[in-house]
Write a protein that holds these residues in place. Sequence first.
Motif, PDB file in Angstrom:
ATOM      1  N   MET A   1      41.900   3.267 -23.020  1.00  0.00           N
ATOM      2  CA  MET A   1      41.877   4.097 -21.920  1.00  0.00           C
ATOM      3  C   MET A   1      40.507   4.175 -21.361  1.00  0.00           C
ATOM      4  O   MET A   1      39.535   4.054 -22.125  1.00  0.00           O
ATOM      5  CB  MET A   1      42.371   5.633 -22.447  1.00  0.00           C
ATOM      6  N   ILE A   2      40.239   4.223 -19.845  1.00  0.00           N
ATOM      7  CA  ILE A   2      38.773   4.245 -19.625  1.00  0.00           C
ATOM      8  C   ILE A   2      38.484   5.719 -19.185  1.00  0.00           C
ATOM      9  O   ILE A   2      39.055   6.696 -18.901  1.00  0.00           O
ATOM     10  CB  ILE A   2      38.820   3.492 -18.082  1.00  0.00           C
ATOM     11  N   SER A   3      37.430   6.378 -19.893  1.00  0.00           N
ATOM     12  CA  SER A   3      37.180   7.690 -19.603  1.00  0.00           C
ATOM     13  C   SER A   3      35.594   7.806 -19.995  1.00  0.00           C
ATOM     14  O   SER A   3      34.930   6.604 -19.709  1.00  0.00           O
ATOM     15  CB  SER A   3      37.711   8.613 -20.748  1.00  0.00           C
ATOM     16  N   SER A   4      35.007   8.910 -19.644  1.00  0.00           N
ATOM     17  CA  SER A   4      33.433   9.131 -19.832  1.00  0.00           C
ATOM     18  C   SER A   4      33.117  10.128 -20.245  1.00  0.00           C
ATOM     19  O   SER A   4      33.721  11.374 -20.047  1.00  0.00           O
ATOM     20  CB  SER A   4      32.787   8.937 -18.247  1.00  0.00           C
ATOM     21  N   PRO A   5      32.024  10.163 -21.115  1.00  0.00           N
ATOM     22  CA  PRO A   5      31.394  11.542 -21.423  1.00  0.00           C
ATOM     23  C   PRO A   5      30.831  12.238 -20.487  1.00  0.00           C
ATOM     24  O   PRO A   5      30.480  13.720 -20.640  1.00  0.00           O
ATOM     25  CB  PRO A   5      30.211  11.002 -22.396  1.00  0.00           C
ATOM     26  N   ALA A   6      30.714  11.717 -19.180  1.00  0.00           N
ATOM     27  CA  ALA A   6      30.185  12.526 -17.910  1.00  0.00           C
ATOM     28  C   ALA A   6      31.218  13.454 -17.640  1.00  0.00           C
ATOM     29  O   ALA A   6      30.831  14.597 -16.793  1.00  0.00           O
ATOM     30  CB  ALA A   6      29.929  11.591 -16.791  1.00  0.00           C
ATOM     31  N   PHE A   7      32.435  13.449 -18.252  1.00  0.00           N
ATOM     32  CA  PHE A   7      33.423  14.531 -17.763  1.00  0.00           C
ATOM     33  C   PHE A   7      33.288  15.776 -18.756  1.00  0.00           C
ATOM     34  O   PHE A   7      33.820  16.913 -18.419  1.00  0.00           O
ATOM     35  CB  PHE A   7      34.949  14.171 -18.027  1.00  0.00           C
ATOM     36  N   ALA A   8      32.611  15.639 -19.842  1.00  0.00           N
ATOM     37  CA  ALA A   8      32.468  16.572 -20.919  1.00  0.00           C
ATOM     38  C   ALA A   8      31.947  17.973 -20.435  1.00  0.00           C
ATOM     39  O   ALA A   8      31.006  17.939 -19.541  1.00  0.00           O
ATOM     40  CB  ALA A   8      31.554  16.202 -22.057  1.00  0.00           C
TER      41      ALA A   8
ATOM     42  N   LYS B   1      33.151  19.764 -18.033  1.00  0.00           N
ATOM     43  CA  LYS B   1      33.209  20.107 -16.796  1.00  0.00           C
ATOM     44  C   LYS B   1      34.832  20.542 -16.541  1.00  0.00           C
ATOM     45  O   LYS B   1      35.580  20.152 -17.243  1.00  0.00           O
ATOM     46  CB  LYS B   1      32.914  18.913 -15.720  1.00  0.00           C
ATOM     47  N   ARG B   2      34.997  21.364 -15.206  1.00  0.00           N
ATOM     48  CA  ARG B   2      36.362  21.587 -15.265  1.00  0.00           C
ATOM     49  C   ARG B   2      36.932  20.911 -13.979  1.00  0.00           C
ATOM     50  O   ARG B   2      36.292  20.734 -12.975  1.00  0.00           O
ATOM     51  CB  ARG B   2      36.389  23.226 -14.837  1.00  0.00           C
ATOM     52  N   TYR B   3      38.181  20.487 -14.166  1.00  0.00           N
ATOM     53  CA  TYR B   3      38.918  19.542 -13.104  1.00  0.00           C
ATOM     54  C   TYR B   3      40.326  20.117 -12.985  1.00  0.00           C
ATOM     55  O   TYR B   3      40.851  20.643 -14.134  1.00  0.00           O
ATOM     56  CB  TYR B   3      38.898  18.188 -13.518  1.00  0.00           C
ATOM     57  N   ALA B   4      40.893  20.023 -11.883  1.00  0.00           N
ATOM     58  CA  ALA B   4      42.203  20.387 -11.528  1.00  0.00           C
ATOM     59  C   ALA B   4      43.154  18.971 -11.252  1.00  0.00           C
ATOM     60  O   ALA B   4      42.351  18.266 -10.549  1.00  0.00           O
ATOM     61  CB  ALA B   4      42.317  21.362 -10.479  1.00  0.00           C
ATOM     62  N   VAL B   5      44.067  18.967 -11.477  1.00  0.00           N
ATOM     63  CA  VAL B   5      45.037  17.722 -11.482  1.00  0.00           C
ATOM     64  C   VAL B   5      46.242  18.431 -10.494  1.00  0.00           C
ATOM     65  O   VAL B   5      46.947  18.976 -11.198  1.00  0.00           O
ATOM     66  CB  VAL B   5      45.326  16.916 -12.372  1.00  0.00           C
ATOM     67  N   LEU B   6      46.419  17.673  -9.385  1.00  0.00           N
ATOM     68  CA  LEU B   6      47.669  18.085  -8.643  1.00  0.00           C
ATOM     69  C   LEU B   6      48.645  16.818  -8.438  1.00  0.00           C
ATOM     70  O   LEU B   6      48.179  15.808  -7.814  1.00  0.00           O
ATOM     71  CB  LEU B   6      47.591  18.829  -7.283  1.00  0.00           C
ATOM     72  N   GLY B   7      49.844  16.840  -8.793  1.00  0.00           N
ATOM     73  CA  GLY B   7      50.491  15.607  -8.876  1.00  0.00           C
ATOM     74  C   GLY B   7      50.408  14.794 -10.264  1.00  0.00           C
ATOM     75  O   GLY B   7      49.416  14.204 -10.596  1.00  0.00           O
ATOM     76  N   LEU B   8      51.655  14.945 -11.060  1.00  0.00           N
ATOM     77  CA  LEU B   8      52.016  14.309 -12.286  1.00  0.00           C
ATOM     78  C   LEU B   8      52.529  13.250 -12.423  1.00  0.00           C
ATOM     79  O   LEU B   8      53.362  12.966 -13.273  1.00  0.00           O
ATOM     80  CB  LEU B   8      52.101  15.519 -13.553  1.00  0.00           C
ATOM     81  N   ALA B   9      52.483  12.546 -11.212  1.00  0.00           N
ATOM     82  CA  ALA B   9      53.200  11.036 -11.730  1.00  0.00           C
ATOM     83  C   ALA B   9      52.284  10.168 -12.444  1.00  0.00           C
ATOM     84  O   ALA B   9      51.552  10.627 -13.377  1.00  0.00           O
ATOM     85  CB  ALA B   9      53.597  10.480 -10.359  1.00  0.00           C
ATOM     86  N   ARG B  10      52.558   8.730 -12.278  1.00  0.00           N
ATOM     87  CA  ARG B  10      51.718   7.912 -13.359  1.00  0.00           C
ATOM     88  C   ARG B  10      50.226   8.137 -13.124  1.00  0.00           C
ATOM     89  O   ARG B  10      49.509   8.394 -14.348  1.00  0.00           O
ATOM     90  CB  ARG B  10      51.994   6.557 -13.131  1.00  0.00           C
ATOM     91  N   SER B  11      49.745   8.106 -11.953  1.00  0.00           N
ATOM     92  CA  SER B  11      48.191   8.022 -11.847  1.00  0.00           C
ATOM     93  C   SER B  11      47.635   9.585 -12.155  1.00  0.00           C
ATOM     94  O   SER B  11      46.729   9.730 -12.806  1.00  0.00           O
ATOM     95  CB  SER B  11      47.960   7.812 -10.421  1.00  0.00           C
ATOM     96  N   GLY B  12      48.435  10.700 -11.921  1.00  0.00           N
ATOM     97  CA  GLY B  12      47.999  11.888 -12.461  1.00  0.00           C
ATOM     98  C   GLY B  12      48.074  12.213 -13.802  1.00  0.00           C
ATOM     99  O   GLY B  12      47.367  12.838 -14.614  1.00  0.00           O
ATOM    100  N   GLN B  13      49.047  11.723 -14.497  1.00  0.00           N
ATOM    101  CA  GLN B  13      49.379  11.747 -16.028  1.00  0.00           C
ATOM    102  C   GLN B  13      48.229  11.148 -16.561  1.00  0.00           C
ATOM    103  O   GLN B  13      47.474  11.688 -17.569  1.00  0.00           O
ATOM    104  CB  GLN B  13      50.761  11.195 -16.462  1.00  0.00           C
TER     105      GLN B  13
ATOM    106  N   VAL C   1      40.804  14.615 -20.585  1.00  0.00           N
ATOM    107  CA  VAL C   1      40.907  15.061 -21.684  1.00  0.00           C
ATOM    108  C   VAL C   1      40.174  14.454 -22.775  1.00  0.00           C
ATOM    109  O   VAL C   1      39.230  15.119 -23.601  1.00  0.00           O
ATOM    110  CB  VAL C   1      42.270  15.401 -22.016  1.00  0.00           C
ATOM    111  N   ALA C   2      40.405  12.974 -22.470  1.00  0.00           N
ATOM    112  CA  ALA C   2      39.646  12.372 -23.518  1.00  0.00           C
ATOM    113  C   ALA C   2      37.980  12.266 -23.210  1.00  0.00           C
ATOM    114  O   ALA C   2      37.055  12.060 -24.451  1.00  0.00           O
ATOM    115  CB  ALA C   2      39.984  10.741 -23.470  1.00  0.00           C
ATOM    116  N   GLY C   3      37.647  12.415 -22.174  1.00  0.00           N
ATOM    117  CA  GLY C   3      36.107  12.739 -21.859  1.00  0.00           C
ATOM    118  C   GLY C   3      35.427  14.049 -22.112  1.00  0.00           C
ATOM    119  O   GLY C   3      34.564  14.352 -22.011  1.00  0.00           O
ATOM    120  N   GLY C   4      36.538  15.163 -22.533  1.00  0.00           N
ATOM    121  CA  GLY C   4      36.194  16.278 -22.908  1.00  0.00           C
ATOM    122  C   GLY C   4      35.947  17.293 -21.863  1.00  0.00           C
ATOM    123  O   GLY C   4      35.305  18.352 -21.864  1.00  0.00           O
ATOM    124  N   ALA C   5      36.648  17.205 -20.764  1.00  0.00           N
ATOM    125  CA  ALA C   5      36.903  17.994 -19.509  1.00  0.00           C
ATOM    126  C   ALA C   5      37.692  19.022 -19.769  1.00  0.00           C
ATOM    127  O   ALA C   5      38.695  19.107 -20.805  1.00  0.00           O
ATOM    128  CB  ALA C   5      37.322  17.094 -18.417  1.00  0.00           C
TER     129      ALA C   5
END
Length: 449
Positions: A1-8, A10-22, A29-33
Amino acid sequence: MISSPAFAGKRYAVLGLARSGQTAVAALVAGGAQVTAWDAKEEPRHAVAELHGDKVVLADPLAIDLIGFAGMVVSPGVPINRHPIADAARAAGVPLICDIELFAQSRDSLPPHKVVGITGTNGKSTTTALTKHLLDVAGIPAIMGGNIGLPILGQEPLPAGGVYVLELSSYQIDLTQRLDCEVAVLLNLTPDHLDRYDGFEGYVASKARLFGMQALGRLALVEMKAEMALDVLRDAPDGQRFTFIESVDLPGDQAEWPSLAGPHNRANAQAAVAAVRELGLDEATIEQGLKSFNGLPHRMERVAESNGVIFINDSKATNPASTAPALAAFPPVEGHKRLHWIVGGLPKGVDLDDCAGGFPNVAAAYTIGDAGPLFAEILAPHMPVVRAEMMSEAIRRAIEAANPGDVVLLSPACASFDQFRDFEARGETFRQIVEVLTGQGDHTHGEEG
């Protein structure tokens, strides 16, 4: 999986949980957001809860305070020109983004690499797949993603020297702010998706943003017509390097590239070749790759040959502009019109003007779907027309009429949703009916654009 510690943190919202959303949720989550996720359907919400537990809050972003969030990740399928989430995010000062922007934000954490970004109304998938194939032949680590294949965040990071080849829709470009492509490609522009934009100019402006995200010194590959008539390099840095796709010389003979027939595929090949030349591939490797490219399903895909008649599945041609090159790929031989064209579905417009240049190549048209009656009236002055309505009847009638050397072509120039789930289902149905009616199948793949 591609992720980043830059997310750690921080708060993000995700709308739409098809493949790209999931996948976006998992990468964040893997980046610590801190992630809030939502989908109108219960099943994908349940899947996120099962996978991530209390690491993800399930809440409708329209029902919470978005102030302070680092990003509002929406599916490219969400119509941000009219969905209330757009106004809610803007009011809170939160950028609307997609998984491509998350990839862009992750690039500093990845081993040294390059990105080729490919957009255009037609030909994106062919050019993306061909570019990756040429890199594969050269032994350069490469993956493709974006609007094709698996979500880019869900794939494993490439080793140093790798190349990410991204097919980019206008919707994805709308939701991306910092994707600096070493090579950015715009294949062509014709009116499409106008329900999402303020006219054709709004659609053009969306595509032009791809070049605006490039740093000075990168390479822009652009259709001459798109630049001269529409100024698609308007946002590019002053003095940016660019090449007109039409000016690119190709190695070898196009007749030796079985999956790249027709003038449209010549343009696709020119774009891919120019991109990989910029990345250092030599001419012998490029020519080898052009010869060995097998193409993609549903894009000028040869599905069978029976009694000398070839059957081509071009179900991906969902508008007249994408069907036009397919018609042009089969001119008469010694004065004999050999093309039996199955056309129709859910129309995106009220004419077939883009296809008119190919009308002299057509022996007969077989109209199907909601567009059938309209298209039959348009085509009747130009060619024999069979009003078939259903695909099975169209194929049966075409087989009855075709002679050895002829081509039965499904290139609908329409969306599929009147009779089929999507263009893939329509293409598979065509394949299956052909195999039943002919008793044989030849699964050699070719390609449209």
